[in-house]
Design a protein around this motif. Structure first.
Motif, PDB file in Angstrom:
ATOM      1  N   ASP A  23      30.112  41.992  77.080  1.00  0.00           N
ATOM      2  CA  ASP A  23      28.868  41.289  76.678  1.00  0.00           C
ATOM      3  C   ASP A  23      28.394  41.416  75.516  1.00  0.00           C
ATOM      4  N   PRO A  24      28.480  40.338  74.530  1.00  0.00           N
ATOM      5  CA  PRO A  24      29.157  39.028  74.657  1.00  0.00           C
ATOM      6  C   PRO A  24      30.657  39.273  74.531  1.00  0.00           C
ATOM      7  N   TRP A  25      31.623  38.444  75.007  1.00  0.00           N
ATOM      8  CA  TRP A  25      32.929  38.304  74.891  1.00  0.00           C
ATOM      9  C   TRP A  25      33.272  36.944  74.972  1.00  0.00           C
ATOM     10  N   ASP A  26      33.638  36.107  74.192  1.00  0.00           N
ATOM     11  CA  ASP A  26      33.937  34.740  74.428  1.00  0.00           C
ATOM     12  C   ASP A  26      35.300  34.400  74.569  1.00  0.00           C
ATOM     13  N   GLY A  27      36.234  35.353  74.706  1.00  0.00           N
ATOM     14  CA  GLY A  27      37.607  35.221  75.167  1.00  0.00           C
ATOM     15  C   GLY A  27      37.859  34.927  76.551  1.00  0.00           C
ATOM     16  N   GLU A  28      39.099  34.599  76.979  1.00  0.00           N
ATOM     17  CA  GLU A  28      39.460  34.114  78.309  1.00  0.00           C
ATOM     18  C   GLU A  28      39.785  35.455  79.008  1.00  0.00           C
ATOM     19  N   ILE A  29      39.305  35.445  80.534  1.00  0.00           N
ATOM     20  CA  ILE A  29      39.421  36.776  81.183  1.00  0.00           C
ATOM     21  C   ILE A  29      40.299  36.144  82.348  1.00  0.00           C
ATOM     22  N   MET A  34      24.266  59.051  74.478  1.00  0.00           N
ATOM     23  CA  MET A  34      24.423  57.784  75.141  1.00  0.00           C
ATOM     24  C   MET A  34      23.599  57.503  76.286  1.00  0.00           C
ATOM     25  N   GLY A  35      22.976  56.372  76.673  1.00  0.00           N
ATOM     26  CA  GLY A  35      21.887  56.190  77.556  1.00  0.00           C
ATOM     27  C   GLY A  35      22.514  56.275  78.929  1.00  0.00           C
ATOM     28  N   SER A  36      21.579  56.193  79.835  1.00  0.00           N
ATOM     29  CA  SER A  36      21.971  56.257  81.293  1.00  0.00           C
ATOM     30  C   SER A  36      22.777  55.145  81.703  1.00  0.00           C
ATOM     31  N   ASN A  37      22.633  53.941  81.130  1.00  0.00           N
ATOM     32  CA  ASN A  37      23.563  52.703  81.307  1.00  0.00           C
ATOM     33  C   ASN A  37      24.473  52.222  80.359  1.00  0.00           C
ATOM     34  N   PRO A  38      25.504  52.942  80.051  1.00  0.00           N
ATOM     35  CA  PRO A  38      26.385  52.624  78.926  1.00  0.00           C
ATOM     36  C   PRO A  38      26.832  51.225  79.149  1.00  0.00           C
ATOM     37  N   GLN A  39      26.994  50.368  78.080  1.00  0.00           N
ATOM     38  CA  GLN A  39      27.537  49.057  78.469  1.00  0.00           C
ATOM     39  C   GLN A  39      28.867  49.183  78.868  1.00  0.00           C
ATOM     40  N   LYS A  40      29.353  48.034  79.509  1.00  0.00           N
ATOM     41  CA  LYS A  40      30.619  47.815  79.986  1.00  0.00           C
ATOM     42  C   LYS A  40      31.598  47.201  78.752  1.00  0.00           C
ATOM     43  N   SER A  41      32.774  48.080  78.644  1.00  0.00           N
ATOM     44  CA  SER A  41      33.612  47.535  77.744  1.00  0.00           C
ATOM     45  C   SER A  41      34.720  46.664  78.412  1.00  0.00           C
ATOM     46  N   LEU A  42      35.471  46.074  77.377  1.00  0.00           N
ATOM     47  CA  LEU A  42      36.599  45.268  78.141  1.00  0.00           C
ATOM     48  C   LEU A  42      37.484  45.913  78.876  1.00  0.00           C
ATOM     49  N   LEU A  43      37.671  47.344  78.505  1.00  0.00           N
ATOM     50  CA  LEU A  43      38.539  48.188  79.204  1.00  0.00           C
ATOM     51  C   LEU A  43      37.990  48.531  80.565  1.00  0.00           C
ATOM     52  N   ASP A  44      36.561  48.781  81.009  1.00  0.00           N
ATOM     53  CA  ASP A  44      36.060  48.553  82.129  1.00  0.00           C
ATOM     54  C   ASP A  44      36.377  47.285  82.873  1.00  0.00           C
ATOM     55  N   VAL A  45      36.192  46.248  82.375  1.00  0.00           N
ATOM     56  CA  VAL A  45      36.396  44.958  83.002  1.00  0.00           C
ATOM     57  C   VAL A  45      37.918  44.944  83.509  1.00  0.00           C
ATOM     58  N   LEU A  46      38.834  45.266  82.715  1.00  0.00           N
ATOM     59  CA  LEU A  46      40.112  45.133  82.932  1.00  0.00           C
ATOM     60  C   LEU A  46      40.577  46.162  83.993  1.00  0.00           C
ATOM     61  N   ARG A  47      40.101  47.355  83.870  1.00  0.00           N
ATOM     62  CA  ARG A  47      40.073  48.180  84.981  1.00  0.00           C
ATOM     63  C   ARG A  47      39.780  47.860  86.478  1.00  0.00           C
ATOM     64  N   SER A  48      38.563  46.946  86.489  1.00  0.00           N
ATOM     65  CA  SER A  48      38.021  46.511  87.576  1.00  0.00           C
ATOM     66  C   SER A  48      38.812  45.639  88.455  1.00  0.00           C
ATOM     67  N   GLN A  49      39.930  44.846  87.602  1.00  0.00           N
ATOM     68  CA  GLN A  49      40.638  43.762  88.220  1.00  0.00           C
ATOM     69  C   GLN A  49      42.224  43.875  88.194  1.00  0.00           C
ATOM     70  N   THR A  50      42.654  44.921  87.291  1.00  0.00           N
ATOM     71  CA  THR A  50      44.169  45.097  87.319  1.00  0.00           C
ATOM     72  C   THR A  50      44.247  46.799  87.137  1.00  0.00           C
ATOM     73  N   ALA A  51      45.375  47.311  87.835  1.00  0.00           N
ATOM     74  CA  ALA A  51      45.740  48.775  87.351  1.00  0.00           C
ATOM     75  C   ALA A  51      46.328  48.748  85.863  1.00  0.00           C
ATOM     76  N   VAL A  52      45.622  49.629  85.288  1.00  0.00           N
ATOM     77  CA  VAL A  52      46.029  49.810  83.966  1.00  0.00           C
ATOM     78  C   VAL A  52      46.707  51.082  83.720  1.00  0.00           C
TER      79      VAL A  52
END
Length: 334
Positions: A268-274, A1-19
């Motif tokens: 990224d890319p994710w074309d769904g609604e957030i 795994m590289g030093s900058n792993p790509q953000k997943s949708l789970l990462d995005v969700l956790r940044s905005q909501t308690a999961v």
């Protein structure tokens, strides 16, 4: 795994909501933690406790036997409660305790759905679940137990009493603001709006034509408007698209297969609604429910009439399904 792993949708969700994780399978939080809370119910418990290993034998045969032995030894302390019922509660607590190391918040256990219309038995059931946590793990902080209770009038009056005794509650199987307003009034820690009626998880091909996204967004805005401590924790989701639409809600509980998909899907890319569910609503007029929350008959009528009876129909359906699973769990014991 590289030093900058790509953000997943789970990462995005956790940044905005308690999961939260909606499971009794300890492998899920082991792999995908951290989680805030862990939620469960009789259907999840039944699925986990009937799971077979590669050898074809039940994975949790020993846990079930240990729970039966514990329940038999404690049954004299709970007259009127069958050993089978006590063993079901014990099995659920034992499963929950395995997941506690991966949580920052609450362990959620649902009361016996057969008490959905009995305030006193629900109160006793909630206190008994807390006592079982203490008996099985004296080191565990029982203030981290959250009791899930169906959102009937009686259930939410039980929530009021349990909250007054320092026990956190979640009003579950919730479908409308009539229920949400009462939950806030009695002081529930959480509500669980069911985005899809429970039937979608058991009736292959069935689709809920009246998903509760609008209600979920309105409930959170209503709580913010009245300054309620109650938090919105949507449940009963069927796709990662549904999950991401709810990003920004206070809490969200997600089933294992959806958590895995979220973790494996690049943001990224994710074309769904957030977060679209929480964005609208500026023009909505949130009702005043003050006249019904202390008036049982007025509240019951308002609930019966909500969405032309669809809200009440959905909770009746959910209680039926959970009662079937409760009976299935008691059958495992017997």
């Amino acid at each position: 795994m590289g030093s900058n792993p790509q953000k997943s949708l789970l990462d995005v969700l956790r940044s905005q909501t308690a999961v939260d994780c909606d499971t009794f399978d300890v492998e899920v939080p082991k792999k995908l933690s951290p989680f805030v809370d862990c939620t469960s119910n009789q259907a999840i418990a039944y699925g986990e406790l009937t799971r077979l290993g590669e050898d074809g034998n039940p994975v949790h045969a020993q846990l079930i036997q240990d729970a039966v032995n514990f329940a038999s030894s404690k049954s004299s302390a709970y007259p009127g409660v069958s050993v089978a019922e006590l063993a079901v509660e014990t099995m659920m607590v034992k499963l929950a305790l395995r997941i506690v190391p991966y949580l920052k918040g609450y362990s959620h256990i649902q009361t016996n759905p057969k008490y959905s219309y009995d305030k006193q038995k629900t109160i006793e059931n909630g206190k008994r679940i807390v006592a079982i946590f203490k008996a099985l793990d004296p080191e565990y902080d029982s203030r981290r137990v959250c009791i899930k209770i169906p959102s009937t009038w009686e259930g939410m009056q039980a929530c009021r009493e349990l909250e007054s005794q320092g026990i956190a509650t979640l009003a579950t199987t919730m479908f409308c603001l009539e229920q949400a307003s009462l939950a806030a009034h009695v002081g529930c820690t959480y509500i669980a709006p069911y985005i899809n009626e429970l039937r979608v998880h058991f009736d292959e091909g069935y689709v809920d034509q009246h998903k509760a996204f609008d209600f979920c967004g309105a409930a959170q805005r209503y709580y913010e408007k009245i300054g309620s401590k109650t938090q919105v924790l949507p449940a009963s989701l069927t796709s990662i698209q549904e999950v991401m639409k709810l990003s920004g809600v206070h809490h969200i509980t997600v089933a294992p297969h959806l958590l895995t998909q979220l973790a494996e899907t690049p943001a990224d890319p994710w074309d769904g609604e957030i977060g679209s569910v929480l964005k609208g609503g500026k023009e909505e007029v949130l009702g005043d429910y003050g006249s019904i929350v202390e008036n049982e008959s007025a509240w019951r009528l308002a609930f019966t009439r909500s969405q032309d009876g669809k809200s009440e129909g959905k909770i009746i359906q959910a209680i039926n399904i959970f009662c079937d699973k409760q009976e299935g769990l008691e059958g495992l014991v017997k």
